[in-house]
Design a protein around this motif. Structure first.
Motif, PDB file in Angstrom:
ATOM      1  N   GLU A   1    -115.236  16.029  -7.584  1.00 27.51           N
ATOM      2  CA  GLU A   1    -115.112  14.759  -8.292  1.00 27.51           C
ATOM      3  C   GLU A   1    -114.272  13.737  -7.524  1.00 27.51           C
ATOM      4  OE1 GLU A   1    -113.836  13.057 -12.701  1.00 27.51           O
ATOM      5  OE2 GLU A   1    -113.580  15.181 -12.225  1.00 27.51           O
ATOM      6  N   THR A   2    -113.137  14.174  -6.990  1.00 26.13           N
ATOM      7  CA  THR A   2    -112.260  13.257  -6.253  1.00 26.13           C
ATOM      8  C   THR A   2    -112.962  12.695  -5.022  1.00 26.13           C
ATOM      9  OG1 THR A   2    -110.304  14.457  -6.990  1.00 26.13           O
ATOM     10  CG2 THR A   2    -110.052  13.022  -5.068  1.00 26.13           C
ATOM     11  N   HIS A   3    -113.655  13.557  -4.297  1.00 25.64           N
ATOM     12  CA  HIS A   3    -114.362  13.101  -3.094  1.00 25.64           C
ATOM     13  C   HIS A   3    -115.477  12.119  -3.444  1.00 25.64           C
ATOM     14  CE1 HIS A   3    -112.252  15.892  -0.464  1.00 25.64           C
ATOM     15  NE2 HIS A   3    -112.430  16.823  -1.378  1.00 25.64           N
TER      16      HIS A   3
ATOM     17  N   GLU B   1    -115.550  10.056  -5.963  1.00 26.86           N
ATOM     18  CA  GLU B   1    -114.944   8.777  -6.336  1.00 26.86           C
ATOM     19  C   GLU B   1    -114.554   7.995  -5.089  1.00 26.86           C
ATOM     20  OE1 GLU B   1    -114.915   7.382  -9.347  1.00 26.86           O
ATOM     21  OE2 GLU B   1    -116.141   9.152  -9.812  1.00 26.86           O
ATOM     22  N   HIS B   2    -114.039   8.682  -4.066  1.00 28.32           N
ATOM     23  CA  HIS B   2    -113.741   8.018  -2.792  1.00 28.32           C
ATOM     24  C   HIS B   2    -115.024   7.449  -2.188  1.00 28.32           C
ATOM     25  CE1 HIS B   2    -109.525   8.838  -2.378  1.00 28.32           C
ATOM     26  NE2 HIS B   2    -109.666  10.159  -2.437  1.00 28.32           N
TER      27      HIS B   2
END
Length: 424
Positions: free
Chosen positions: A225-227, A229-230
């Motif tokens: 998820e974090t990747h 969003e980036h």
């Protein structure tokens, strides 16, 4: 022997049936008021192209896959054979062996011809007298993809050489212990594209490609998820490289395969993200398969259904702006559609990849965007600047035709293998 009906296809393969049985079949079909359909089996490749002054011989293998919407599987082997022939080699174009007799025939041919290279080599091939070359042009780490962990274990043999179209995939292969792995940019045969820039512009903005709505996969969504969003904030974010870096201490093939499967065929995050945002403001003509209903039924979308692969240059030429959107698994390189657009002399906007800066330095800033705002700004500009679009398309075409044809890719492979070739 009773008379027979003999059907001969374009490769001189014969399909026979006893004539009285065929006539009986016709009577049965007519009495049932049914259509008569004669479907020939797909003929196998088996061609020999003798060069008048050969530097050696090369065997090229075709694919077992044939899709009406993606005939690259059947067309590209012919074009590779053409490229190697033009570079000075005898070429045999063969189907991959499917039974023991075909394997025996193949080994007889190898002993007889002593090839300089075997291109698109079957992974079960046991032959140590020349380089065995594999090109990884699909997402390699899908569970259902083109190459498996078992296959890669076989590729650790010294005479296997892998050429990946994406640098991140290259790193994966190296981490798995494969020594002979190289980067090769993607390609498309310019011979099967054709300039269509003079066609009337029917579609202001178009996209050709497949993408589904992202699925909820809880067991791995938390990990990526974090990747994602980036990536959605900055399209040049090397997501796969960073995922691999995070995985490196305990590189698990199963984990990587799950992630790629989520991000690849089943879950086209970036294409869905860009398109769903873009159509809030612009009308879009869309061609593709497996597109979710909330896109195809949107009031700003003119959905045309699947597009036949060989008709793509016409679609490209009839579009003012083509969107060239990559799957999320590409960090640095590009897809074959890029070169089809270029060889069609079609204008396009593309999410940024390092390859564009390296290979097309004069225009990469004009055609690449790194976020949604850049894309919208460039759409607004190029919808109203015909001359600039034509100049960019011409530059891309002239650069690619002189440096980035499939023949150039064949030369790069021969150079890696230290095999000679003739530039005629």
């Amino acid at each position: 022997m009773s008379p027979r009906l003999v059907i001969v296809d374009c490769q001189q393969n014969k399909f026979e049936i006893e004539l009285d049985k065929f006539i009986k079949f016709l009577h049965q079909t007519l009495s049932a008021n049914q259509n008569i359909v004669l479907q020939l089996p797909m003929p196998k490749y088996n061609f020999h192209f003798p060069h008048p002054d050969p530097l050696g011989s090369i065997i090229v293998f075709s694919s077992k896959i044939n899709f009406a919407f993606a005939p690259a599987y059947s067309v590209f082997p012919f074009m590779w054979a053409k490229a190697f022939y033009e570079l000075g080699y005898n070429v045999d174009l063969l189907p991959p062996p499917e039974n023991q007799q075909e394997w025996n025939n193949l080994y007889e041919l190898l002993n007889r011809s002593s090839p300089s290279m075997i291109f698109r080599a079957p992974l079960g091939l046991q032959y140590k007298h020349c380089p065995l070359v594999i090109t990884i042009t699909e997402i390699p780490l899908w569970k259902e993809g083109s190459i498996s962990l078992k296959d890669l274990e076989r590729c650790k043999k010294e005479n296997f050489f892998l050429f990946c179209i994406e640098k991140s995939w290259l790193e994966i292969c190296k981490q798995l212990g494969i020594k002979n792995v190289y980067f090769i940019p993607h390609f498309a045969p310019h011979e099967i594209c054709y300039p269509t820039h003079s066609l009337p512009k029917i579609y202001p903005i178009s996209f050709v490609g497949n993408f589904t709505k992202p699925e909820d996969v809880p067991q791995i969504n938390a990990f990526i998820e974090t990747h994602l969003e980036h990536k959605k904030s900055s399209f040049d974010y090397p997501m796969i490289k960073n995922l691999l870096y995070e995985l490196a201490p305990s590189l698990s093939w199963q984990k990587i395969a799950e992630i790629y499967s989520c991000l690849g065929s089943r879950c086209e995050n970036m294409r869905y993200f860009i398109i769903s945002n873009l159509i809030q403001k612009y009308k879009l003509t869309l061609f593709g398969c497996n597109v979710h209903r909330d896109i195809t039924y949107h009031p700003n979308v003119d959905y045309k259904g699947p597009a036949m692969w060989l008709s793509l240059p016409v679609i490209f030429g009839m579009s003012v702006i083509n969107l060239n959107l990559h799957r999320v698994v590409y960090d640095y390189s590009t897809q074959e559609r890029t070169f089809m657009l270029i060889f069609s002399k079609a204008f396009f906007l593309t999410d940024y990849k390092e390859l564009f800066k390296t290979y097309f330095p004069e225009v990469y800033k004009e055609i690449c965007f790194k976020n949604l705002k850049e894309l919208q700004d460039k759409i607004e500009y190029y919808l109203n600047h015909n001359r600039e679009r034509m100049e960019i398309a011409e530059y891309l075409f002239q650069t690619a035709i002189s440096k980035h044809t499939l023949r150039h890719r064949a030369m790069e492979i021969l150079e890696v293998l230290n095999l000679p070739y003739r530039e005629e």
